[in-house]
Motif scaffolding. Structure first.
Motif, PDB file in Angstrom:
ATOM      1  N   SER A  49      16.077   0.523   5.120  1.00  0.00           N
ATOM      2  CA  SER A  49      14.825   0.314   5.837  1.00  0.00           C
ATOM      3  C   SER A  49      13.678   0.320   4.844  1.00  0.00           C
ATOM      4  O   SER A  49      13.651   1.137   3.928  1.00  0.00           O
ATOM      5  CB  SER A  49      14.630   1.420   6.872  1.00  0.00           C
ATOM      6  OG  SER A  49      13.291   1.831   6.917  1.00  0.00           O
ATOM      7  N   SER A  50      12.723  -0.587   5.023  1.00  0.00           N
ATOM      8  CA  SER A  50      11.640  -0.676   4.044  1.00  0.00           C
ATOM      9  C   SER A  50      10.740   0.542   4.113  1.00  0.00           C
ATOM     10  O   SER A  50       9.967   0.804   3.207  1.00  0.00           O
ATOM     11  CB  SER A  50      10.825  -1.942   4.273  1.00  0.00           C
ATOM     12  OG  SER A  50      10.098  -1.832   5.471  1.00  0.00           O
ATOM     13  N   MET A  51      10.798   1.306   5.219  1.00  0.00           N
ATOM     14  CA  MET A  51       9.991   2.503   5.314  1.00  0.00           C
ATOM     15  C   MET A  51      10.764   3.723   4.821  1.00  0.00           C
ATOM     16  O   MET A  51      10.357   4.854   5.029  1.00  0.00           O
ATOM     17  CB  MET A  51       9.541   2.771   6.751  1.00  0.00           C
ATOM     18  CG  MET A  51       8.972   1.569   7.466  1.00  0.00           C
ATOM     19  SD  MET A  51       7.558   0.867   6.619  1.00  0.00           S
ATOM     20  CE  MET A  51       6.507   2.252   6.629  1.00  0.00           C
ATOM     21  N   GLN A 253       1.891   2.349  -7.522  1.00  0.00           N
ATOM     22  CA  GLN A 253       1.586   1.013  -7.006  1.00  0.00           C
ATOM     23  C   GLN A 253       2.567   0.622  -5.894  1.00  0.00           C
ATOM     24  O   GLN A 253       2.165   0.166  -4.831  1.00  0.00           O
ATOM     25  CB  GLN A 253       1.662   0.020  -8.175  1.00  0.00           C
ATOM     26  CG  GLN A 253       1.568  -1.443  -7.789  1.00  0.00           C
ATOM     27  CD  GLN A 253       0.133  -1.929  -7.767  1.00  0.00           C
ATOM     28  OE1 GLN A 253      -0.772  -1.227  -8.179  1.00  0.00           O
ATOM     29  NE2 GLN A 253      -0.080  -3.130  -7.269  1.00  0.00           N
ATOM     30  N   GLU A 254       3.867   0.847  -6.147  1.00  0.00           N
ATOM     31  CA  GLU A 254       4.874   0.469  -5.149  1.00  0.00           C
ATOM     32  C   GLU A 254       4.758   1.332  -3.898  1.00  0.00           C
ATOM     33  O   GLU A 254       5.000   0.881  -2.783  1.00  0.00           O
ATOM     34  CB  GLU A 254       6.298   0.596  -5.724  1.00  0.00           C
ATOM     35  CG  GLU A 254       6.639  -0.400  -6.812  1.00  0.00           C
ATOM     36  CD  GLU A 254       6.575  -1.858  -6.356  1.00  0.00           C
ATOM     37  OE1 GLU A 254       6.619  -2.124  -5.143  1.00  0.00           O
ATOM     38  OE2 GLU A 254       6.451  -2.736  -7.229  1.00  0.00           O
ATOM     39  N   ALA A 255       4.370   2.599  -4.073  1.00  0.00           N
ATOM     40  CA  ALA A 255       4.337   3.512  -2.928  1.00  0.00           C
ATOM     41  C   ALA A 255       3.090   3.313  -2.077  1.00  0.00           C
ATOM     42  O   ALA A 255       3.149   3.425  -0.857  1.00  0.00           O
ATOM     43  CB  ALA A 255       4.416   4.966  -3.410  1.00  0.00           C
ATOM     44  N   THR A 256       1.937   3.009  -2.709  1.00  0.00           N
ATOM     45  CA  THR A 256       0.709   2.985  -1.919  1.00  0.00           C
ATOM     46  C   THR A 256       0.119   1.600  -1.724  1.00  0.00           C
ATOM     47  O   THR A 256      -0.652   1.399  -0.812  1.00  0.00           O
ATOM     48  CB  THR A 256      -0.390   3.856  -2.568  1.00  0.00           C
ATOM     49  OG1 THR A 256      -0.731   3.279  -3.807  1.00  0.00           O
ATOM     50  CG2 THR A 256       0.059   5.278  -2.759  1.00  0.00           C
ATOM     51  N   VAL A 257       0.434   0.638  -2.575  1.00  0.00           N
ATOM     52  CA  VAL A 257      -0.177  -0.680  -2.415  1.00  0.00           C
ATOM     53  C   VAL A 257       0.789  -1.661  -1.775  1.00  0.00           C
ATOM     54  O   VAL A 257       0.521  -2.213  -0.710  1.00  0.00           O
ATOM     55  CB  VAL A 257      -0.704  -1.227  -3.754  1.00  0.00           C
ATOM     56  CG1 VAL A 257      -1.349  -2.593  -3.550  1.00  0.00           C
ATOM     57  CG2 VAL A 257      -1.714  -0.265  -4.348  1.00  0.00           C
ATOM     58  N   THR A 258       1.946  -1.874  -2.412  1.00  0.00           N
ATOM     59  CA  THR A 258       2.872  -2.837  -1.837  1.00  0.00           C
ATOM     60  C   THR A 258       3.808  -2.184  -0.823  1.00  0.00           C
ATOM     61  O   THR A 258       4.565  -2.867  -0.167  1.00  0.00           O
ATOM     62  CB  THR A 258       3.670  -3.562  -2.928  1.00  0.00           C
ATOM     63  OG1 THR A 258       4.173  -2.574  -3.826  1.00  0.00           O
ATOM     64  CG2 THR A 258       2.795  -4.492  -3.723  1.00  0.00           C
ATOM     65  N   LEU A 259       3.709  -0.889  -0.667  1.00  0.00           N
ATOM     66  CA  LEU A 259       4.436  -0.136   0.368  1.00  0.00           C
ATOM     67  C   LEU A 259       5.934  -0.356   0.340  1.00  0.00           C
ATOM     68  O   LEU A 259       6.593  -0.385   1.371  1.00  0.00           O
ATOM     69  CB  LEU A 259       3.901  -0.500   1.756  1.00  0.00           C
ATOM     70  CG  LEU A 259       2.421  -0.182   1.995  1.00  0.00           C
ATOM     71  CD1 LEU A 259       2.019  -0.624   3.376  1.00  0.00           C
ATOM     72  CD2 LEU A 259       2.159   1.296   1.812  1.00  0.00           C
ATOM     73  N   ASN A 260       6.479  -0.557  -0.870  1.00  0.00           N
ATOM     74  CA  ASN A 260       7.934  -0.662  -0.986  1.00  0.00           C
ATOM     75  C   ASN A 260       8.459   0.723  -1.357  1.00  0.00           C
ATOM     76  O   ASN A 260       8.721   1.028  -2.508  1.00  0.00           O
ATOM     77  CB  ASN A 260       8.281  -1.711  -2.046  1.00  0.00           C
ATOM     78  CG  ASN A 260       9.732  -2.104  -1.983  1.00  0.00           C
ATOM     79  OD1 ASN A 260      10.550  -1.375  -1.396  1.00  0.00           O
ATOM     80  ND2 ASN A 260      10.060  -3.230  -2.562  1.00  0.00           N
ATOM     81  N   TRP A 261       8.611   1.575  -0.342  1.00  0.00           N
ATOM     82  CA  TRP A 261       8.962   2.966  -0.595  1.00  0.00           C
ATOM     83  C   TRP A 261      10.340   3.159  -1.234  1.00  0.00           C
ATOM     84  O   TRP A 261      10.483   3.968  -2.146  1.00  0.00           O
ATOM     85  CB  TRP A 261       8.779   3.791   0.688  1.00  0.00           C
ATOM     86  CG  TRP A 261       7.331   3.902   1.057  1.00  0.00           C
ATOM     87  CD1 TRP A 261       6.251   3.594   0.246  1.00  0.00           C
ATOM     88  CD2 TRP A 261       6.766   4.319   2.300  1.00  0.00           C
ATOM     89  NE1 TRP A 261       5.074   3.802   0.922  1.00  0.00           N
ATOM     90  CE2 TRP A 261       5.355   4.246   2.171  1.00  0.00           C
ATOM     91  CE3 TRP A 261       7.329   4.753   3.505  1.00  0.00           C
ATOM     92  CZ2 TRP A 261       4.501   4.582   3.209  1.00  0.00           C
ATOM     93  CZ3 TRP A 261       6.471   5.092   4.535  1.00  0.00           C
ATOM     94  CH2 TRP A 261       5.077   5.018   4.397  1.00  0.00           C
TER      95      TRP A 261
END
Lengths: 291, 346
Positions: A49-51, A253-261
């Motif tokens: 899951s992306s989240m 960047q991945e965690a807060t901008v592109t949201l790829n957790w």
């Protein structure tokens, strides 16, 4: 090891039980604040899951994405080189200070030691802003250079790797000073006296006596600074002007901008794995050196 | 004596509690912080509460949309948040996870006045305001304000530009630059990347600290690429050092959406609130007070307000909107390209 090994053998059954009871609060705190989040992080890096939600399937795709992308390898190399550079300069600059503080017999020694580690009382963010004021295009250094007509255009000292390195070295120096002070226990003025009496020059005393005896402290200080430098994120981000790509900034960047957790989690695990192996190798070498 | 007193006190408490519960439905709204929160509470929430004395709106500011998304994800089985205000790209991500409920014109009649592009993911997320990307300049050091996005490449600004582009700002700048180059953003973004590389050598920082406004106010840079609403507010409140110059080629707004959280315990009150927030009246007031562009097609702005939101009549005519669900599919890829093909080389 031997110093703590002997009393440990004297612990009887009931003592051991008491010891366990005493350890429980600390272990519980470590469990909830450190171990559980780490497990959660590791699980998130496999999430489909992306989240990064729990449940659902497991996948290696994020590791595949992180490890096959040459950009992330470059970022890992940047991180490594920043860590090595920062530790090198922090150690070079801290060594004389730590050596002086150890050998000093002045009654101000305590005050001086406190002064050396006093920067730790201020947050790293505040000190980073301080460096932005000093190294900025309109900062103290560029202002002075231009006032003396040495330069017309500002020299770029911040918003790049140079600025990030300078700020990190200063911010991490107190840690290396502290580590060295703790590691210089083997230094013994009598050995130096003996060497001088036998005709060794000051330089020779330093090379043959002081440096070898202080090496464990130096290496511990270097390791501490290295670990803190490679995991640094605020200083490279603010001082680097967005140009310094290290693993810490990429995870953010991945965690807060592109949201790829899940990718952010996978990159964190890679960072952790990569550098724990560096640390293990380093400590092996250190132990061999001390033996 | 004491027993009787405590009993009657207890009864009183219970009665007041019951009365409280009867006449006030709590409605939890999570949204943007800072000036937005102040304006939203004053110009949207206060009039709504005056018209609905039975609803008590509790506004929780969140640091950014990513944090709101994290909160909603954690609470998905038992949400305490009823309405979420978040960036459109994050809203689309949340819809992929089924975090928001579908709205309909029967319970939210003002939906009918929203343009098609604003009704996202089958009416799950509704755009309610747009904050334009614009160019800020320091009025003390820049005598001739820039009029075009291409002015950013002027060599006189060497080392004098702050541009945080590795986020939604960059994603919005790409279609603008592509249009200047005469290309469609859905075909290829190479023209936009090329235009970015033309002004990139002028950029002093890609990560202005503490933000893209303060570096202009302090004189550290001459120009900065920022959001219009906050820029206009700082222009009015900080002694006019910050000037705002909306480029003539037009711009695109950072789009804010309003969303009903799936599983909300107060869905009816939430729908009434969403309906009010989407009304022409609420959007017009908010636009006048915060300089965020309205979305409701019935809103008529005065020429002065329109100019402060969108720029000159030429820029107003060139204002664009994006196919956000499509943008969501390329969002991280575009940021990656900006990072790797522009920022890493400059």
């Amino acid at each position: 090891m031997s110093a703590t090994g002997a009393p440990a053998q004297q612990i009887t059954g009931s003592n051991r039980f008491m010891l366990l009871i005493l350890l429980v609060p600390g272990l519980l705190a470590l469990m909830t604040t450190f171990l559980l989040p780490m497990i959660w992080l590791a699980r998130a890096s496999f999430s489909t899951s992306s989240m990064a939600a729990f449940g659902g399937g497991m996948t290696l795709e994020h590791y595949h994405a992180a490890l096959t992308d040459p950009f992330y390898w470059k970022v890992a190399m940047n991180t490594l080189s920043l860590g090595v550079t920062v530790s090198f300069f922090a150690v070079i600059l801290s060594y004389p200070i730590a050596l002086f503080l150890t050998r000093s017999t002045s009654r101000w020694r305590g005050v001086l030691t406190a002064l050396a580690v006093a920067p730790l009382l201020t947050s790293a963010v505040v000190r980073t802003y301080g460096w932005m004021v000093i190294l900025g295009d309109r900062g103290v250094i560029n202002g002075t250079l231009q006032a003396l007509s040495l330069t017309t255009d500002p020299v770029r000292l911040s918003n790049n790797t140079f600025g990030a390195t300078v700020a990190l070295v200063e911010i991490l120096m107190p840690y290396s000073i502290l580590a060295m002070l703790a590691g210089f226990g083997r230094l013994n003025p009598q050995l130096e006296e003996a060497a001088s009496m036998l005709g060794a020059s000051k330089l020779r005393v330093f090379w043959r006596i002081i440096l070898p005896l202080s090496l464990p402290g130096i290496l511990t200080g270097a390791l501490l600074v290295f670990v803190l430098a490679i995991s640094a994120f605020v200083t490279p981000r603010l001082m680097g002007g967005g140009r310094v790509f290290v693993l810490g900034t990429e995870v953010f960047q991945e965690a807060t901008v592109t949201l790829n957790w899940p990718l952010a989690a996978a990159l964190s695990v890679v960072l952790l794995a990569l550098f724990s192996s560096v640390i293990v190798i380093y400590q092996r070498a250190l132990r061999r050196l001390e033996a | 004596m004491t027993k009787r007193l405590s009993l009657s006190l207890l009864a009183l408490l219970a009665a007041s509690g019951a009365a409280h519960a009867q006449d006030k439905t709590p409605l939890n709204v999570v949204g943007f912080s800072g000036v937005f929160a102040e304006n939203y509470e004053k110009f949207i929430i206060a009039p709504f509460e005056a018209a609905h004395p039975d609803i008590d709106v509790i506004y929780q500011p969140s640091k950014n949309s990513a944090e709101t998304l994290a909160l909603l994800t954690l609470q998905r089985s038992d949400p305490t948040v009823d309405v979420a205000l978040i960036d459109v790209s994050v809203a689309i991500k949340a819809n992929g996870e089924g975090l928001f409920a579908t709205l309909d014109e029967a319970s939210v009649p003002n939906l009918a006045d929203q343009p098609d592009w604003a009704r996202i993911d089958g009416d799950k997320s509704i755009a309610f305001s747009q904050d334009n990307l614009t160019i800020l300049y320091n009025t003390e050091t820049v005598s001739e304000p820039p009029t075009s996005w291409t002015d950013l490449a002027d060599p006189k600004y060497k080392g004098k530009i702050a541009a945080k582009l590795a986020d939604t700002r960059g994603v919005i700048l790409i279609p603008i630059l592509n249009k200047i180059a005469g290309a469609d953003y859905k075909d290829s973004i190479d023209p936009a990347i090329e235009l970015m590389n033309q002004f990139a050598p002028n950029v002093s920082t890609w990560e202005p600290a503490p933000d893209c406004y303060a570096v202009v106010q302090s004189g550290e840079v001459d120009l900065s690429i920022c959001w219009n609403g906050r820029s206009q507010y700082l222009h009015d409140t900080q002694g006019g050092i910050i000037g705002v110059s909306a480029p003539k080629e037009g711009s695109i707004g950072q789009t804010n959406t309003i969303n009903l959280v799936e599983g909300s315990a107060h869905a009816d009150a939430a729908k009434a609130f969403i309906n009010y927030a989407l009304s022409a009246e609420a959007q017009a007031t908010f636009a006048e007070q915060s300089f965020y562009g309205p979305v409701n097609s019935k809103v008529e702005l005065s020429p002065e307000i329109a100019e402060r939101i969108y720029g000159s009549p030429e820029a107003q005519a060139a204002q664009m909107s994006l196919d956000w669900p499509w943008i969501a599919t390329v969002y991280s890829e575009w940021i990656q390209r900006i990072n790797r093909e522009v920022i890493a080389f400059n």
